[in-house]
Design an enzyme around this catalytic site. Structure first.
Site, short mmCIF file in Angstrom:
data_model
loop_
_atom_site.label_atom_id
_atom_site.label_comp_id
_atom_site.label_asym_id
_atom_site.label_seq_id
_atom_site.Cartn_x
_atom_site.Cartn_y
_atom_site.Cartn_z
N GLY A 146 4.90 4.80 -52.71
CA GLY A 146 5.77 3.97 -53.55
C GLY A 146 5.07 3.23 -54.68
N ASN A 164 4.99 4.14 -57.75
CA ASN A 164 5.93 4.11 -58.90
C ASN A 164 7.02 3.08 -58.68
OD1 ASN A 164 5.45 6.19 -61.15
ND2 ASN A 164 4.94 7.33 -59.30
N MET A 183 10.11 13.63 -51.90
CA MET A 183 9.64 15.00 -51.73
C MET A 183 10.67 15.89 -51.02
SD MET A 183 7.13 14.50 -53.48
CE MET A 183 5.58 15.37 -53.59
N LEU A 222 16.92 18.30 -53.92
CA LEU A 222 18.32 17.90 -53.80
C LEU A 222 19.23 19.07 -54.15
CD1 LEU A 222 17.94 14.43 -55.54
CD2 LEU A 222 18.38 14.83 -53.10
N ASN A 228 13.76 12.30 -62.44
CA ASN A 228 12.56 12.56 -61.63
C ASN A 228 11.31 12.37 -62.48
OD1 ASN A 228 11.08 13.49 -59.34
ND2 ASN A 228 10.85 15.48 -60.33
N HIS A 242 7.41 13.86 -62.63
CA HIS A 242 6.58 14.95 -62.11
C HIS A 242 5.17 14.84 -62.68
CE1 HIS A 242 5.67 18.74 -60.27
NE2 HIS A 242 5.09 19.11 -61.39
C1 GAR Z 1 3.68 10.69 -57.84
O1 GAR Z 1 2.48 11.20 -58.33
C2 GAR Z 1 4.86 11.53 -58.35
O2 GAR Z 1 4.69 11.97 -59.67
C3 GAR Z 1 4.85 12.66 -57.38
O3 GAR Z 1 4.61 12.05 -56.13
C4 GAR Z 1 3.78 10.91 -56.33
C5 GAR Z 1 4.42 9.74 -55.62
O4 GAR Z 1 3.57 8.63 -55.65
N1 GAR Z 1 6.07 13.41 -57.40
C6 GAR Z 1 6.12 14.73 -57.27
O5 GAR Z 1 5.15 15.43 -57.09
C7 GAR Z 1 7.51 15.32 -57.37
N2 GAR Z 1 7.44 16.74 -57.55
P1 GAR Z 1 4.11 7.18 -55.30
O6 GAR Z 1 4.85 7.30 -53.95
O7 GAR Z 1 2.87 6.36 -55.16
O8 GAR Z 1 5.03 6.72 -56.40
#
Ligand code: GAR
Length: 208
Positions: free
Chosen positions: A13, A15, A90, A93, A112, A114
């Site tokens: 989390g 982000n 992850m 949907l 989203n 990425h």
């Molecule tokens: C982030 O790097 C995000 O871009 C990626 O998961 C991580 C989550 O980090 N998302 C993907 O790969 C989606 N395809 P966080 O839980 O610390 O925000």
């Protein structure tokens, strides 16, 4: 306009933390109406609770994809969610979920982030795949979600370099810093100027 968002997390989390900080700093005019997770042990839920946010944690285990999504949609109904914000969620949907957030303008109100420059390096390991390929420049993509995985109208992209002495850890750390700046900026732009201000093409991507 104060944007009402539901933030979806599966992991740590970071982000979500960046979005919360931007709201608390006054840089993002949004309210997080719910933090949703398919992983009841996600650290992101701890972050949410620490900030007094409502959480909805429901493991997908033992449920069909459709059942799991339906329970989340049911929970979010009535909360007035403008946008679902996927932040390391992850789970793919399906159109059952997406259709619950279909906008009259012909797109799904689901965003989203990425960790690669789409359409390169789709999937669950964007950083690792770009690093292993040997890219000299990578980047972050924020996009509207459609029925295809890691696909849909691009709202923003920001590049960052892979340096000669990078390890996967330093490469990923540089990328995460970009993520934490970019995601709140994009959400603020939507709150201030609307989704159309970020799109180069018209929004007619939703299949009926
Ligand atoms: C982030 O790097 C995000 O871009 C990626 O998961 C991580 C989550 O980090 N998302 C993907 O790969 C989606 N395809 P966080 O839980 O610390 O925000």
């Amino acid at each position: 306009m104060r944007l009402k968002i539901a933030v979806f997390v599966s992991g740590k989390g970071s982000n979500l933390s960046a979005i919360i900080k931007a709201i608390e700093d006054g840089a993002l005019g949004a309210s997080i109406v719910c933090v949703v997770s398919n992983n009841p042990d996600a650290y992101g839920l701890t972050v949410a609770r620490e900030h007094g946010l409502e959480v909805f944690a429901l493991s997908h285990k033992g449920l069909s994809r459709q059942e799991h999504e339906a329970k989340i949609v049911e929970h979010l109904q009535g909360l007035g969610v403008d946008f679902v914000v996927l932040a390391g969620y992850m789970r793919v949907l399906t159109s059952h979920f997406l259709n619950a957030f279909k906008d009259a303008d012909g797109f799904f109100r689901v965003i989203n982030i990425h960790p690669a420059l789409l359409p390169s390096f789709k999937g669950a390991n964007g950083y690792e795949d770009a690093f292993a390929y040997g890219v000299k420049v990578s980047g972050i993509t924020v996009h509207l979600v459609d029925e295809e995985v890691d696909h849909g109208p691009i709202l923003a992209q920001r590049a960052f370099p892979r340096l000669a002495d990078d390890t996967i850890e330093t490469f990923k750390q540089r990328g995460l810093e970009v993520e934490h700046a970019l995601y709140p900026e994009v959400l603020a732009a939507i709150a201030n100027h609307g989704i159309h201000s970020l799109l180069l093409n018209s929004l007619k991507t939703v299949r009926t």
